[in-house]
Motif scaffolding. Sequence first.
Motif, short mmCIF file in Angstrom:
data_model
loop_
_atom_site.label_atom_id
_atom_site.label_comp_id
_atom_site.label_asym_id
_atom_site.label_seq_id
_atom_site.Cartn_x
_atom_site.Cartn_y
_atom_site.Cartn_z
N VAL A 1 5.17 14.33 10.15
CA VAL A 1 5.14 14.35 8.69
C VAL A 1 4.10 13.33 8.25
CG1 VAL A 1 6.42 13.93 6.57
CG2 VAL A 1 7.54 15.06 8.50
N TYR A 2 3.16 13.78 7.44
CA TYR A 2 2.09 12.91 6.96
C TYR A 2 2.38 12.52 5.51
CZ TYR A 2 -0.71 13.84 11.10
OH TYR A 2 -1.17 13.90 12.41
N ASN A 3 2.38 11.23 5.29
CA ASN A 3 2.60 10.71 3.94
C ASN A 3 1.35 10.00 3.44
OD1 ASN A 3 5.64 10.54 5.08
ND2 ASN A 3 5.67 10.67 2.86
N CYS A 4 1.11 10.18 2.16
CA CYS A 4 0.03 9.49 1.49
C CYS A 4 0.61 8.34 0.68
CB CYS A 4 -0.67 10.49 0.57
SG CYS A 4 -1.71 9.78 -0.70
N TYR A 5 -0.17 7.28 0.50
CA TYR A 5 0.28 6.20 -0.38
C TYR A 5 -0.91 5.65 -1.14
CZ TYR A 5 -1.78 2.60 2.56
OH TYR A 5 -2.66 1.81 3.25
N GLY A 6 -0.61 5.00 -2.25
CA GLY A 6 -1.65 4.37 -3.02
C GLY A 6 -1.19 3.04 -3.58
N ASP A 7 -2.09 2.09 -3.62
CA ASP A 7 -1.86 0.78 -4.25
C ASP A 7 -2.35 0.92 -5.69
OD1 ASP A 7 -3.18 -2.59 -3.56
OD2 ASP A 7 -1.68 -1.86 -4.99
N ILE A 8 -1.41 1.12 -6.60
CA ILE A 8 -1.74 1.62 -7.94
C ILE A 8 -1.27 0.65 -9.02
CG2 ILE A 8 -1.32 3.49 -9.59
CD1 ILE A 8 -0.99 5.36 -7.16
N VAL A 9 -2.13 0.47 -10.01
CA VAL A 9 -1.77 -0.29 -11.20
C VAL A 9 -1.52 0.71 -12.32
CG1 VAL A 9 -2.47 -2.07 -12.84
CG2 VAL A 9 -3.24 -2.20 -10.46
N SER A 10 -0.33 0.67 -12.89
CA SER A 10 -0.02 1.58 -13.98
C SER A 10 -0.55 1.01 -15.30
CB SER A 10 1.49 1.79 -14.09
OG SER A 10 2.12 0.56 -14.45
N ASN A 11 -0.49 1.83 -16.32
CA ASN A 11 -0.98 1.39 -17.63
C ASN A 11 -0.18 0.23 -18.20
OD1 ASN A 11 -3.07 3.24 -17.71
ND2 ASN A 11 -1.83 4.81 -18.69
N SER A 12 1.05 0.05 -17.69
CA SER A 12 1.87 -1.07 -18.14
C SER A 12 1.48 -2.38 -17.47
CB SER A 12 3.34 -0.78 -17.86
OG SER A 12 3.56 -0.74 -16.46
N GLY A 13 0.57 -2.28 -16.49
CA GLY A 13 0.13 -3.46 -15.77
C GLY A 13 0.86 -3.72 -14.48
N LEU A 14 1.85 -2.90 -14.18
CA LEU A 14 2.61 -3.07 -12.94
C LEU A 14 1.80 -2.56 -11.77
CD1 LEU A 14 5.29 -3.74 -11.47
CD2 LEU A 14 5.98 -1.36 -11.91
N ARG A 15 1.70 -3.36 -10.73
CA ARG A 15 0.98 -2.96 -9.52
C ARG A 15 1.98 -2.84 -8.38
NH1 ARG A 15 -4.20 -6.06 -6.63
NH2 ARG A 15 -4.33 -4.68 -4.77
N ARG A 16 1.99 -1.68 -7.76
CA ARG A 16 2.88 -1.45 -6.63
C ARG A 16 2.37 -0.30 -5.79
NH1 ARG A 16 7.93 2.38 -7.99
NH2 ARG A 16 7.25 3.07 -5.93
N TYR A 17 3.02 -0.12 -4.62
CA TYR A 17 2.68 1.01 -3.76
C TYR A 17 3.51 2.21 -4.16
CZ TYR A 17 0.11 -2.07 -0.61
OH TYR A 17 -0.80 -2.95 -0.06
N TYR A 18 2.85 3.35 -4.24
CA TYR A 18 3.52 4.62 -4.48
C TYR A 18 3.21 5.52 -3.29
CZ TYR A 18 3.90 3.25 -9.40
OH TYR A 18 4.20 2.60 -10.57
N ARG A 19 4.18 6.31 -2.92
CA ARG A 19 3.94 7.25 -1.83
C ARG A 19 4.45 8.63 -2.21
NH1 ARG A 19 8.31 6.36 3.07
NH2 ARG A 19 10.17 6.84 1.87
N GLY A 20 3.92 9.62 -1.49
CA GLY A 20 4.34 10.98 -1.74
C GLY A 20 5.53 11.36 -0.89
N GLN A 21 5.95 12.61 -1.03
CA GLN A 21 7.13 13.11 -0.30
C GLN A 21 6.80 13.47 1.14
OE1 GLN A 21 10.04 12.88 -1.40
NE2 GLN A 21 10.32 13.57 -3.47
N GLY A 22 5.53 13.66 1.42
CA GLY A 22 5.13 13.99 2.78
C GLY A 22 4.82 15.47 2.94
N THR A 23 3.98 15.76 3.91
CA THR A 23 3.66 17.15 4.25
C THR A 23 3.70 17.30 5.76
OG1 THR A 23 2.05 18.94 3.90
CG2 THR A 23 1.14 16.75 4.25
#
Length: 120
Positions: free
Chosen positions: A92-114
């Motif tokens: 299972v391959y998962n993607c992730y991103g180090d993302i800053v949202s418009n609210s200024g919160l920075r965190r890692y988000y990941r997908g459900q996997g493929t």
Amino acid sequence: QVQVVESGGGLVQPGGSLRLSCAASGNISSIYTMGWYRQGPGKQRELVATITNDGDTNTADSVKGRFTISRDNAKNTVYLQMNSLKPEDTAVYNCYGDIVSNSGLRRYYRGQGTQVTVSS
């Protein structure tokens, strides 16, 4: 809300190719590093490849020369081109991103996997 969604998995024969895509969407201000990791049956999770927003890449030794990571910053999308696939790439391959949202919160988000299955 930020979402990360992968696509492109499937069943492929040994020696074949697949291209995975991962798109981040929602209230995004900026994206730093994006990457792919995988977990095969009975195996530990493995970081496969990463790419910074400047385009610097790192690839695991196990896939070097066969897998290529790239990204389209305008589309908030990262890709994983997988060539010369082997049965041991099944995972299972998962993607992730180090993302800053418009609210200024920075965190890692990941997908459900493929699921990627390499089998004859």
